[in-house]
Design a protein around this motif. Structure first.
Motif, PDB file in Angstrom:
ATOM      1  N   GLY A  89     -47.800  38.972 -55.176  1.00 57.83           N
ATOM      2  CA  GLY A  89     -46.715  38.064 -54.793  1.00 57.83           C
ATOM      3  C   GLY A  89     -45.703  37.873 -55.908  1.00 57.83           C
ATOM      4  N   LYS A  90     -46.178  37.744 -57.115  1.00 58.18           N
ATOM      5  CA  LYS A  90     -45.270  37.593 -58.259  1.00 58.18           C
ATOM      6  C   LYS A  90     -44.476  38.878 -58.494  1.00 58.18           C
ATOM      7  N   MET A  91     -45.096  40.045 -58.265  1.00 53.95           N
ATOM      8  CA  MET A  91     -44.358  41.309 -58.395  1.00 53.95           C
ATOM      9  C   MET A  91     -43.195  41.347 -57.409  1.00 53.95           C
ATOM     10  N   VAL A  92     -43.468  40.971 -56.168  1.00 57.13           N
ATOM     11  CA  VAL A  92     -42.436  40.974 -55.125  1.00 57.13           C
ATOM     12  C   VAL A  92     -41.292  40.032 -55.498  1.00 57.13           C
ATOM     13  N   MET A  93     -41.633  38.869 -56.057  1.00 53.81           N
ATOM     14  CA  MET A  93     -40.630  37.858 -56.380  1.00 53.81           C
ATOM     15  C   MET A  93     -40.058  38.014 -57.799  1.00 53.81           C
ATOM     16  N   LYS A  94     -40.463  39.067 -58.519  1.00 57.57           N
ATOM     17  CA  LYS A  94     -39.995  39.336 -59.883  1.00 57.57           C
ATOM     18  C   LYS A  94     -40.347  38.191 -60.843  1.00 57.57           C
ATOM     19  N   LEU A  95     -41.582  37.725 -60.727  1.00 58.47           N
ATOM     20  CA  LEU A  95     -42.098  36.661 -61.581  1.00 58.47           C
ATOM     21  C   LEU A  95     -43.228  37.221 -62.435  1.00 58.47           C
ATOM     22  N   HIS A  96     -43.481  36.596 -63.570  1.00 63.49           N
ATOM     23  CA  HIS A  96     -44.665  36.912 -64.349  1.00 63.49           C
ATOM     24  C   HIS A  96     -45.121  35.677 -65.116  1.00 63.49           C
ATOM     25  N   VAL A  97     -46.421  35.654 -65.402  1.00 60.77           N
ATOM     26  CA  VAL A  97     -47.016  34.531 -66.115  1.00 60.77           C
ATOM     27  C   VAL A  97     -47.086  34.878 -67.592  1.00 60.77           C
ATOM     28  N   GLN A  98     -46.683  33.926 -68.397  1.00 60.94           N
ATOM     29  CA  GLN A  98     -46.803  34.055 -69.844  1.00 60.94           C
ATOM     30  C   GLN A  98     -47.814  33.045 -70.339  1.00 60.94           C
ATOM     31  N   GLY A  99     -48.604  33.478 -71.301  1.00 60.43           N
ATOM     32  CA  GLY A  99     -49.521  32.555 -71.962  1.00 60.43           C
ATOM     33  C   GLY A  99     -48.734  31.661 -72.896  1.00 60.43           C
ATOM     34  N   PRO A 100     -49.383  30.676 -73.486  1.00 60.65           N
ATOM     35  CA  PRO A 100     -48.704  29.763 -74.409  1.00 60.65           C
ATOM     36  C   PRO A 100     -48.052  30.477 -75.601  1.00 60.65           C
ATOM     37  N   ASN A 101     -48.589  31.645 -75.965  1.00 54.06           N
ATOM     38  CA  ASN A 101     -48.040  32.396 -77.106  1.00 54.06           C
ATOM     39  C   ASN A 101     -46.893  33.321 -76.706  1.00 54.06           C
ATOM     40  N   GLY A 102     -46.549  33.367 -75.424  1.00 49.57           N
ATOM     41  CA  GLY A 102     -45.456  34.202 -74.948  1.00 49.57           C
ATOM     42  C   GLY A 102     -45.883  35.544 -74.402  1.00 49.57           C
ATOM     43  N   GLY A 103     -47.112  35.980 -74.687  1.00 48.98           N
ATOM     44  CA  GLY A 103     -47.636  37.239 -74.148  1.00 48.98           C
ATOM     45  C   GLY A 103     -48.390  36.981 -72.858  1.00 48.98           C
ATOM     46  N   LEU A 104     -49.234  37.919 -72.491  1.00 50.41           N
ATOM     47  CA  LEU A 104     -50.059  37.727 -71.300  1.00 50.41           C
ATOM     48  C   LEU A 104     -51.020  36.564 -71.526  1.00 50.41           C
ATOM     49  N   TRP A 158     -49.145  20.439 -63.850  1.00 48.16           N
ATOM     50  CA  TRP A 158     -50.372  20.062 -64.552  1.00 48.16           C
ATOM     51  C   TRP A 158     -51.297  21.248 -64.763  1.00 48.16           C
ATOM     52  N   HIS A 159     -51.337  22.193 -63.820  1.00 47.45           N
ATOM     53  CA  HIS A 159     -52.244  23.330 -63.973  1.00 47.45           C
ATOM     54  C   HIS A 159     -51.791  24.258 -65.102  1.00 47.45           C
ATOM     55  N   ASP A 160     -50.480  24.345 -65.347  1.00 47.72           N
ATOM     56  CA  ASP A 160     -49.962  25.117 -66.482  1.00 47.72           C
ATOM     57  C   ASP A 160     -50.310  24.414 -67.794  1.00 47.72           C
ATOM     58  N   GLN A 161     -50.192  23.088 -67.800  1.00 50.46           N
ATOM     59  CA  GLN A 161     -50.548  22.317 -68.993  1.00 50.46           C
ATOM     60  C   GLN A 161     -52.045  22.416 -69.278  1.00 50.46           C
ATOM     61  N   PHE A 162     -52.855  22.340 -68.229  1.00 47.65           N
ATOM     62  CA  PHE A 162     -54.302  22.448 -68.375  1.00 47.65           C
ATOM     63  C   PHE A 162     -54.693  23.793 -68.992  1.00 47.65           C
ATOM     64  N   ALA A 163     -53.923  24.816 -68.703  1.00 52.86           N
ATOM     65  CA  ALA A 163     -54.184  26.162 -69.243  1.00 52.86           C
ATOM     66  C   ALA A 163     -53.583  26.355 -70.628  1.00 52.86           C
ATOM     67  N   GLY A 164     -53.106  25.291 -71.233  1.00 50.81           N
ATOM     68  CA  GLY A 164     -52.596  25.379 -72.593  1.00 50.81           C
ATOM     69  C   GLY A 164     -51.092  25.569 -72.696  1.00 50.81           C
ATOM     70  N   GLY A 165     -50.410  25.559 -71.568  1.00 49.47           N
ATOM     71  CA  GLY A 165     -48.955  25.701 -71.592  1.00 49.47           C
ATOM     72  C   GLY A 165     -48.466  27.032 -71.042  1.00 49.47           C
ATOM     73  N   THR A 166     -49.162  27.582 -70.036  1.00 49.15           N
ATOM     74  CA  THR A 166     -48.687  28.814 -69.424  1.00 49.15           C
ATOM     75  C   THR A 166     -47.353  28.573 -68.736  1.00 49.15           C
ATOM     76  N   ARG A 167     -46.575  29.623 -68.573  1.00 50.32           N
ATOM     77  CA  ARG A 167     -45.262  29.523 -67.919  1.00 50.32           C
ATOM     78  C   ARG A 167     -45.109  30.660 -66.934  1.00 50.32           C
ATOM     79  N   VAL A 168     -44.457  30.377 -65.799  1.00 50.86           N
ATOM     80  CA  VAL A 168     -44.099  31.419 -64.851  1.00 50.86           C
ATOM     81  C   VAL A 168     -42.612  31.685 -65.039  1.00 50.86           C
ATOM     82  N   ILE A 169     -42.298  32.944 -65.316  1.00 54.46           N
ATOM     83  CA  ILE A 169     -40.945  33.351 -65.675  1.00 54.46           C
ATOM     84  C   ILE A 169     -40.348  34.236 -64.592  1.00 54.46           C
ATOM     85  N   LYS A 170     -39.072  34.040 -64.318  1.00 53.15           N
ATOM     86  CA  LYS A 170     -38.313  34.883 -63.388  1.00 53.15           C
ATOM     87  C   LYS A 170     -37.451  35.823 -64.214  1.00 53.15           C
ATOM     88  N   ALA A 171     -37.531  37.112 -63.934  1.00 52.07           N
ATOM     89  CA  ALA A 171     -36.722  38.105 -64.629  1.00 52.07           C
ATOM     90  C   ALA A 171     -35.433  38.343 -63.851  1.00 52.07           C
TER      91      ALA A 171
END
Length: 172
Positions: A89-104, A158-171
């Motif tokens: 779903g994220k591939m279709v919508m051109k989204l990706h999740v980044q970890g708190p450090n900016g990588g996967l 809250w679920h992103d915060q619980f995971a340490g600050g993950t982010r969903v990014i749109k390219a």
């Protein structure tokens, strides 16, 4: 002034990344739930017949299929987000999740951000489990949607915060 960029000194470029909006994330999650739902329906039908016929217990069948659903969803989202940063779903919508450090995100971070889907296990409770599960799913989805919508800077719930600050990014 007729220049469209006169009001924005830093117009977005084609390659610029930004936090994903609620609608994009919703559509991506819907696509993923359809995919996992079809797989789950096939597995659940086979298990329901096998367990009900084999044991005579439809409750046991419900317990096993609930566990399978949670394992399927958590496995799908955790594996794809930690290994690729994207589900289908994220591939279709051109989204990706980044970890708190900016990588996967790590496997642990991806699991933590999706752990709320284990709410389906509440359905195991006899008689009223389905109702509690339904209310809990609605509450989780509403609070996630409100969190994404209200955080205009990072679009983190809250679920992103619980995971340490993950982010969903749109390219793009």
């Amino acid at each position: 002034m007729s220049d469209a960029h006169a009001y924005n000194p830093n117009p977005p470029t084609q390659n610029q990344e930004r936090p994903a909006e609620l609608l994009d994330r919703f559509v991506a999650k819907l696509i993923d739930f359809v995919i996992t739902g079809v797989v789950y329906a096939v597995i659940a039908a086979i298990l329901a017949v096998a367990l009900t016929v084999g044991t005579g217990s439809s409750w046991l069948s419900g317990v096993v299929t609930s566990i399978v659903l949670v394992a399927l969803q958590l496995g799908y989202f955790t594996f794809l987000e930690s290994s690729r940063g994207q589900t289908v779903g994220k591939m279709v919508m051109k989204l990706h999740v980044q970890g708190p450090n900016g990588g996967l995100p790590t496997t642990e971070e991806a699991l933590k951000r999706n752990l709320w889907m284990a709410i389906s296990l509440i359905g195991i409770i006899p008689l009223i489990g389905w109702l509690i599960q339904f209310v809990a799913w609605i509450a989780a989805l509403v609070t996630i949607a409100m969190g994404i919508n209200n955080d205009t800077a990072n679009r983190q719930a809250w679920h992103d915060q619980f995971a340490g600050g993950t982010r969903v990014i749109k390219a793009g």
